[in-house]
Write a protein that holds these residues in place. Structure first.
Motif, mmCIF file in Angstrom:
data_model
loop_
_atom_site.group_PDB
_atom_site.id
_atom_site.type_symbol
_atom_site.label_atom_id
_atom_site.label_comp_id
_atom_site.label_asym_id
_atom_site.label_seq_id
_atom_site.Cartn_x
_atom_site.Cartn_y
_atom_site.Cartn_z
ATOM 1 N N ILE A 54 0.808 -1.221 0.000
ATOM 2 C CA ILE A 54 0.000 0.000 0.000
ATOM 3 C C ILE A 54 0.844 1.275 0.000
ATOM 4 O O ILE A 54 0.288 2.384 0.001
ATOM 5 C CB ILE A 54 -0.952 0.028 1.215
ATOM 6 N N GLY A 55 2.168 1.132 0.011
ATOM 7 C CA GLY A 55 3.019 2.306 0.040
ATOM 8 C C GLY A 55 3.018 3.008 1.379
ATOM 9 O O GLY A 55 3.133 4.246 1.448
ATOM 10 N N GLY A 56 2.903 2.222 2.458
ATOM 11 C CA GLY A 56 2.870 2.788 3.797
ATOM 12 C C GLY A 56 4.122 2.463 4.586
ATOM 13 O O GLY A 56 5.141 2.047 4.016
ATOM 14 N N VAL A 57 4.055 2.658 5.888
ATOM 15 C CA VAL A 57 5.173 2.341 6.779
ATOM 16 C C VAL A 57 4.671 1.416 7.879
ATOM 17 O O VAL A 57 3.504 1.499 8.295
ATOM 18 C CB VAL A 57 5.797 3.606 7.395
ATOM 19 N N ALA A 58 5.555 0.523 8.353
ATOM 20 C CA ALA A 58 5.163 -0.499 9.320
ATOM 21 C C ALA A 58 5.971 -0.390 10.597
ATOM 22 O O ALA A 58 7.168 -0.078 10.572
ATOM 23 C CB ALA A 58 5.334 -1.890 8.711
ATOM 24 N N PHE A 59 5.311 -0.697 11.716
ATOM 25 C CA PHE A 59 5.955 -0.666 13.023
ATOM 26 C C PHE A 59 5.526 -1.893 13.830
ATOM 27 O O PHE A 59 4.323 -2.190 13.913
ATOM 28 C CB PHE A 59 5.572 0.597 13.801
ATOM 29 N N GLU A 60 6.496 -2.569 14.410
ATOM 30 C CA GLU A 60 6.184 -3.699 15.284
ATOM 31 C C GLU A 60 5.673 -3.166 16.618
ATOM 32 O O GLU A 60 6.293 -2.301 17.234
ATOM 33 C CB GLU A 60 7.424 -4.559 15.500
ATOM 34 N N LEU A 61 4.532 -3.684 17.074
ATOM 35 C CA LEU A 61 3.929 -3.166 18.301
ATOM 36 C C LEU A 61 3.099 -4.240 19.004
ATOM 37 O O LEU A 61 2.202 -4.831 18.413
ATOM 38 C CB LEU A 61 3.025 -1.967 17.988
ATOM 39 N N ASP A 62 3.398 -4.444 20.274
ATOM 40 C CA ASP A 62 2.583 -5.261 21.167
ATOM 41 C C ASP A 62 1.838 -4.292 22.074
ATOM 42 O O ASP A 62 2.449 -3.614 22.903
ATOM 43 C CB ASP A 62 3.479 -6.196 21.992
ATOM 44 N N VAL A 63 0.503 -4.202 21.933
ATOM 45 C CA VAL A 63 -0.249 -3.182 22.664
ATOM 46 C C VAL A 63 -0.384 -3.498 24.143
ATOM 47 O O VAL A 63 -0.929 -2.687 24.906
ATOM 48 C CB VAL A 63 -1.647 -2.952 22.043
ATOM 49 N N GLU A 64 0.117 -4.655 24.581
ATOM 50 C CA GLU A 64 0.186 -4.918 26.014
ATOM 51 C C GLU A 64 1.365 -4.199 26.657
ATOM 52 O O GLU A 64 1.444 -4.121 27.888
ATOM 53 C CB GLU A 64 0.309 -6.418 26.286
ATOM 54 N N GLN A 65 2.279 -3.678 25.843
ATOM 55 C CA GLN A 65 3.480 -3.031 26.349
ATOM 56 C C GLN A 65 3.344 -1.510 26.222
ATOM 57 O O GLN A 65 3.454 -0.955 25.131
ATOM 58 C CB GLN A 65 4.711 -3.517 25.567
ATOM 59 N N ALA A 67 5.303 0.895 27.173
ATOM 60 C CA ALA A 67 6.516 1.561 26.693
ATOM 61 C C ALA A 67 6.626 1.471 25.177
ATOM 62 O O ALA A 67 7.070 2.425 24.520
ATOM 63 C CB ALA A 67 7.747 0.947 27.354
ATOM 64 N N ALA A 68 6.223 0.340 24.626
ATOM 65 C CA ALA A 68 6.269 0.171 23.171
ATOM 66 C C ALA A 68 5.287 1.120 22.488
ATOM 67 O O ALA A 68 5.597 1.724 21.452
ATOM 68 C CB ALA A 68 5.960 -1.270 22.794
ATOM 69 N N ILE A 69 4.098 1.267 23.051
ATOM 70 C CA ILE A 69 3.115 2.206 22.502
ATOM 71 C C ILE A 69 3.675 3.625 22.518
ATOM 72 O O ILE A 69 3.583 4.360 21.525
ATOM 73 C CB ILE A 69 1.802 2.146 23.308
ATOM 74 N N ASN A 70 4.263 3.996 23.634
ATOM 75 C CA ASN A 70 4.796 5.355 23.772
ATOM 76 C C ASN A 70 5.979 5.613 22.843
ATOM 77 O O ASN A 70 6.311 6.773 22.570
ATOM 78 C CB ASN A 70 5.211 5.602 25.216
ATOM 79 N N ARG A 71 6.613 4.555 22.366
ATOM 80 C CA ARG A 71 7.724 4.695 21.421
ATOM 81 C C ARG A 71 7.217 4.693 19.978
ATOM 82 O O ARG A 71 7.654 5.496 19.146
ATOM 83 C CB ARG A 71 8.715 3.544 21.619
ATOM 84 N N VAL A 72 6.291 3.794 19.668
ATOM 85 C CA VAL A 72 5.846 3.600 18.289
ATOM 86 C C VAL A 72 4.951 4.737 17.801
ATOM 87 O O VAL A 72 5.081 5.191 16.654
ATOM 88 C CB VAL A 72 5.132 2.237 18.147
ATOM 89 N N VAL A 73 4.048 5.202 18.640
ATOM 90 C CA VAL A 73 3.115 6.243 18.183
ATOM 91 C C VAL A 73 3.855 7.500 17.718
ATOM 92 O O VAL A 73 3.613 7.980 16.601
ATOM 93 C CB VAL A 73 2.062 6.569 19.260
ATOM 94 N N SER A 118 -6.954 2.120 25.289
ATOM 95 C CA SER A 118 -6.860 3.374 26.022
ATOM 96 C C SER A 118 -5.447 3.946 25.978
ATOM 97 O O SER A 118 -5.256 5.163 25.819
ATOM 98 C CB SER A 118 -7.287 3.168 27.477
ATOM 99 N N ASN A 119 -4.450 3.078 26.088
ATOM 100 C CA ASN A 119 -3.062 3.553 26.063
ATOM 101 C C ASN A 119 -2.657 4.095 24.698
ATOM 102 O O ASN A 119 -1.882 5.049 24.600
ATOM 103 C CB ASN A 119 -2.123 2.429 26.487
ATOM 104 N N VAL A 120 -3.171 3.498 23.629
ATOM 105 C CA VAL A 120 -2.909 4.032 22.293
ATOM 106 C C VAL A 120 -3.566 5.410 22.146
ATOM 107 O O VAL A 120 -2.955 6.347 21.617
ATOM 108 C CB VAL A 120 -3.411 3.066 21.203
ATOM 109 N N LEU A 121 -4.788 5.544 22.620
ATOM 110 C CA LEU A 121 -5.472 6.829 22.560
ATOM 111 C C LEU A 121 -4.684 7.876 23.363
ATOM 112 O O LEU A 121 -4.487 9.008 22.900
ATOM 113 C CB LEU A 121 -6.894 6.683 23.112
ATOM 114 N N ARG A 122 -4.214 7.482 24.538
ATOM 115 C CA ARG A 122 -3.450 8.412 25.369
ATOM 116 C C ARG A 122 -2.171 8.864 24.673
ATOM 117 O O ARG A 122 -1.828 10.056 24.688
ATOM 118 C CB ARG A 122 -3.108 7.750 26.706
ATOM 119 N N ALA A 123 -1.468 7.919 24.065
ATOM 120 C CA ALA A 123 -0.214 8.262 23.388
ATOM 121 C C ALA A 123 -0.449 9.125 22.161
ATOM 122 O O ALA A 123 0.379 9.975 21.821
ATOM 123 C CB ALA A 123 0.521 6.979 22.996
ATOM 124 N N ALA A 124 -1.585 8.929 21.485
ATOM 125 C CA ALA A 124 -1.860 9.655 20.242
ATOM 126 C C ALA A 124 -2.439 11.035 20.476
ATOM 127 O O ALA A 124 -2.296 11.922 19.617
ATOM 128 C CB ALA A 124 -2.826 8.840 19.381
#
Length: 255
Positions: A54-65, A67-73, A118-124
């Motif tokens: 699709i011409g996009g970008v990809a990021f590895e993310l486990d939404v249980e983590q 710290a990972a959410i706060n880094r990836v977003v 909720s954590n993804v929403l918070r980070a975004a």
């Protein structure tokens, strides 16, 4: 289906849970309409293939983590050049009778389906543009629990309450909750015990909890992204809670 394939041109969107099923289909639909897409999930090999397609970008993310959410977003925001929308479709559906549902299973379901969202929403939130939109996938069956999926149903019910709290404390946010009904071609049954599934499907059918025809994956995805683009284009209105229910073809009703 007829639609303007440029109706989201330039829209910068992060889709969490895009390695398969509904999330993947939303990413494909968004890109077709001209959006700039970042995808995130655990299975990075599948995401890399999708991003190339699709011409996009990809990021590895486990939404249980967290710290990972706060880094990836923030990394996704930087790659996109900003953030207009977030779509969260990550979900886990543990199949077990309630008396057989272990503590770890409850925690896993809530960690992904409720707290992860909720954590993804918070980070975004701090990165969202003024007319930004967040769409969170929930379940059409909230309030009508089915046998064998107590952890899933309870976590989605809790998610609905969490999203009400977000709206209450942050009324400037456009948060769309979508209750999704049974949908074809997802991986929701991946890894489930087949003997238990047979029992549960019989029970759901008997109780009228399983439709004769499920919604088609591409239709669900297009509807989800249409809600996002519509809310972004009409920022004074928020479709706060939407239910997607399978439409039964007339031919099946006449049988």
């Amino acid at each position: 289906m007829t639609q303007d394939l440029s109706d989201a041109k330039g829209l910068r969107v992060l889709i969490v849970g895009a390695s398969s099923g509904i999330g993947r289909a939303v990413a494909v639909d968004a890109a077709r309409r001209g959006a700039k897409v970042a995808v995130a999930a655990r299975r990075i090999e599948l995401l890399d293939e999708l991003a190339e397609e699709i011409g996009g970008v990809a990021f590895e993310l486990d939404v249980e983590q967290t710290a990972a959410i706060n880094r990836v977003v923030p990394a996704a925001v930087e790659a996109l050049g900003g953030l207009d929308a977030v779509v969260f479709t990550s979900t886990v559906v543990p199949f077990a009778h309630i008396e057989d549902t272990e503590f770890a299973t409850w925690v896993h379901a809530f960690s992904i389906n409720t707290i992860g969202a909720s954590n993804v929403l918070r980070a975004a939130r701090e990165h969202l543009a003024e007319d930004g939109v967040v769409l969170i996938a929930s379940s059409q069956m909230v309030g009508r629990p089915r046998a064998g999926v107590a952890a899933y149903d309870a976590s989605k019910a809790a998610l609905d309450e969490v999203l009400r709290s977000w709206r209450n404390e942050h009324p400037d946010l456009a948060v769309i909750r979508v209750g999704i009904g049974p949908t074809e071609d997802t991986e929701i049954l991946r890894g489930a015990d087949r003997e238990l599934l047979t029992e549960l499907f019989d029970r759901w059918t008997t109780n009228g909890q399983l439709p004769r025809k499920m919604s088609e994956l591409d239709d669900v995805a297009a509807t989800l992204f249409s809600l996002v683009s519509m809310a972004h284009a009409n920022p004074s209105v928020v479709p706060e809670s939407v239910q997607l229910t399978p439409r039964i073809p007339r031919a099946l009703l006449d049988d």
